[in-house]
Motif scaffolding. Structure first.
Motif, PDB file in Angstrom:
ATOM      1  N   UNK A   1       0.997  -1.169   0.059  1.00 12.77           N
ATOM      2  CA  UNK A   1       0.277   0.163   0.206  1.00 12.77           C
ATOM      3  C   UNK A   1       0.975   1.252   0.112  1.00 12.77           C
ATOM      4  N   UNK A   2       0.147   2.451  -0.179  1.00 10.12           N
ATOM      5  CA  UNK A   2       1.049   3.597  -0.226  1.00 10.12           C
ATOM      6  C   UNK A   2       1.819   3.834   1.238  1.00 10.12           C
ATOM      7  N   UNK A   3       0.960   3.461   2.353  1.00 10.42           N
ATOM      8  CA  UNK A   3       1.424   3.777   3.677  1.00 10.42           C
ATOM      9  C   UNK A   3       2.556   2.671   3.927  1.00 10.42           C
ATOM     10  N   UNK A   4       2.691   1.582   3.243  1.00 10.03           N
ATOM     11  CA  UNK A   4       3.780   0.882   3.582  1.00 10.03           C
ATOM     12  C   UNK A   4       4.935   1.139   2.722  1.00 10.03           C
ATOM     13  N   UNK A   5       4.596   1.542   1.334  1.00  7.52           N
ATOM     14  CA  UNK A   5       5.821   2.281   0.534  1.00  7.52           C
ATOM     15  C   UNK A   5       6.446   3.461   1.376  1.00  7.52           C
ATOM     16  N   UNK A   6       5.603   4.317   2.279  1.00  5.63           N
ATOM     17  CA  UNK A   6       6.192   5.425   2.591  1.00  5.63           C
ATOM     18  C   UNK A   6       6.865   4.980   4.016  1.00  5.63           C
ATOM     19  N   UNK A   7       6.473   4.075   4.766  1.00  5.55           N
ATOM     20  CA  UNK A   7       7.468   3.522   5.907  1.00  5.55           C
ATOM     21  C   UNK A   7       8.503   2.826   5.638  1.00  5.55           C
ATOM     22  N   UNK A   8       8.613   2.290   4.469  1.00  3.91           N
ATOM     23  CA  UNK A   8       9.897   1.603   4.007  1.00  3.91           C
ATOM     24  C   UNK A   8      10.855   2.923   3.467  1.00  3.91           C
TER      25      UNK A   8
ATOM     26  N   UNK B   1      -7.029   7.418  -3.715  1.00  3.46           N
ATOM     27  CA  UNK B   1      -7.184   6.311  -2.849  1.00  3.46           C
ATOM     28  C   UNK B   1      -7.932   7.125  -1.789  1.00  3.46           C
ATOM     29  N   UNK B   2      -8.706   6.471  -0.749  1.00  2.00           N
ATOM     30  CA  UNK B   2      -9.411   6.970   0.359  1.00  2.00           C
ATOM     31  C   UNK B   2      -8.656   7.451   1.286  1.00  2.00           C
ATOM     32  N   UNK B   3      -7.184   6.807   1.602  1.00  2.00           N
ATOM     33  CA  UNK B   3      -6.213   7.329   2.476  1.00  2.00           C
ATOM     34  C   UNK B   3      -5.341   8.180   2.169  1.00  2.00           C
ATOM     35  N   UNK B   4      -5.455   8.751   0.922  1.00  2.00           N
ATOM     36  CA  UNK B   4      -4.339   9.665   0.334  1.00  2.00           C
ATOM     37  C   UNK B   4      -4.621  11.061   0.892  1.00  2.00           C
ATOM     38  N   UNK B   5      -3.292  11.867   0.950  1.00  2.00           N
ATOM     39  CA  UNK B   5      -3.268  13.131   1.422  1.00  2.00           C
ATOM     40  C   UNK B   5      -3.659  14.199   0.168  1.00  2.00           C
ATOM     41  N   UNK B   6      -3.763  15.423   0.256  1.00  2.00           N
ATOM     42  CA  UNK B   6      -3.841  16.325  -0.853  1.00  2.00           C
ATOM     43  C   UNK B   6      -2.671  16.218  -1.559  1.00  2.00           C
ATOM     44  N   UNK B   7      -2.792  16.123  -2.903  1.00  2.08           N
ATOM     45  CA  UNK B   7      -1.648  15.920  -3.932  1.00  2.08           C
ATOM     46  C   UNK B   7      -0.773  17.006  -3.752  1.00  2.08           C
TER      47      UNK B   7
END
Length: 243
Positions: free
Chosen positions: A119-126, A227-233
């Protein structure tokens, strides 16, 4: 024999006869030459005479083309004719300049390839930094990354994985052909002094959804939907350190 006779033009030699190539072999060669994309063995087999051994034919063609300027290679589990690697640089000048990926996009692509589904959150964590949605959009538009499903977790974030186009572009037969830790160290991409506990996961791009994934909704926009969990672009290049 006189000198004049020795200087008389000699009749041209007949070219050596070409070795006979079985019809099935010629058919495989013709299909691969005419195809605009890699072909799998089932597609080739459907056009061959009954009883033809498609794997033996492909092996023979691959050996035949090995020393030539065009090679027969297996990518993404399929077969295609491709310029020999040692000649690629000579032809690169005639190709349009490809769009260069940003460092953020390259890092994101590598994380997805090794850690998919991610997920995007997992990508950001790595990565340790926030990831622009625009970074993922670039990879989706290139056809190297796809939306797989939704994680069974709060917010049901989208999961990402690589595509067949990714394998073809990078000349990989399977995702497991990506370099492992020792190979990455050998190329200098990973410092040899890093912690001995560092590991590189074994990549897996199985199309089947995992136990913690749900399928995408049938009306979900597979292009560039947020995505529903995305932040403002933010603007590309605006990746920020994560909190």
């Amino acid at each position: 024999m006189s000198g004049e006779a020795a200087r008389e033009p000699q009749p041209p030699r007949e070219p050596a006869p070409m070795p006979h190539r079985p019809t099935a072999l010629r058919l495989v060669e013709a299909m691969l030459f005419a195809a605009g994309e890699p072909l799998d063995e089932a597609t080739l087999m459907a056009r061959l005479p009954e009883g033809a051994d498609v794997r033996a034919l492909l092996a023979e063609l691959a050996a035949d083309y090995a020393p030539r300027g065009v090679n027969l290679v297996r990518v993404a589990g399929k077969w295609m004719l491709r310029t020999a690697p040692d000649l690629g640089f000579l032809l690169a000048r005639d190709k349009p300049e490809p769009r260069r990926l940003s460092r953020a996009a390259l890092e994101t692509l590598a994380i997805i390839a090794y850690h998919q589904p991610a997920t995007r959150a997992e990508i950001e964590e790595i990565r340790g930094v926030s990831t622009n949605k625009g970074t993922l959009d670039v990879l989706l538009a290139a056809g190297w990354v796809r939306l797989r499903g939704r994680r069974r977790s709060p917010g049901r974030p989208v999961t990402y994985g690589t595509t067949e186009t990714f394998l073809v572009h990078f000349g990989l037969d399977t995702i497991r052909d990506l370099p492992g830790l020792d190979e990455l160290r050998g190329t200098g991409l990973i410092d040899a002094r890093v912690s001995a506990g560092l590991t590189v996961p074994l990549p897996n791009d199985d199309a089947a959804l995992q136990d913690d994934e749900d399928p995408l909704e049938s009306d979900f926009d597979l292009s560039l939907a947020p995505e529903p969990d995305s932040e403002p672009e933010r603007e590309e290049g605006g990746d920020e350190p994560g909190g």
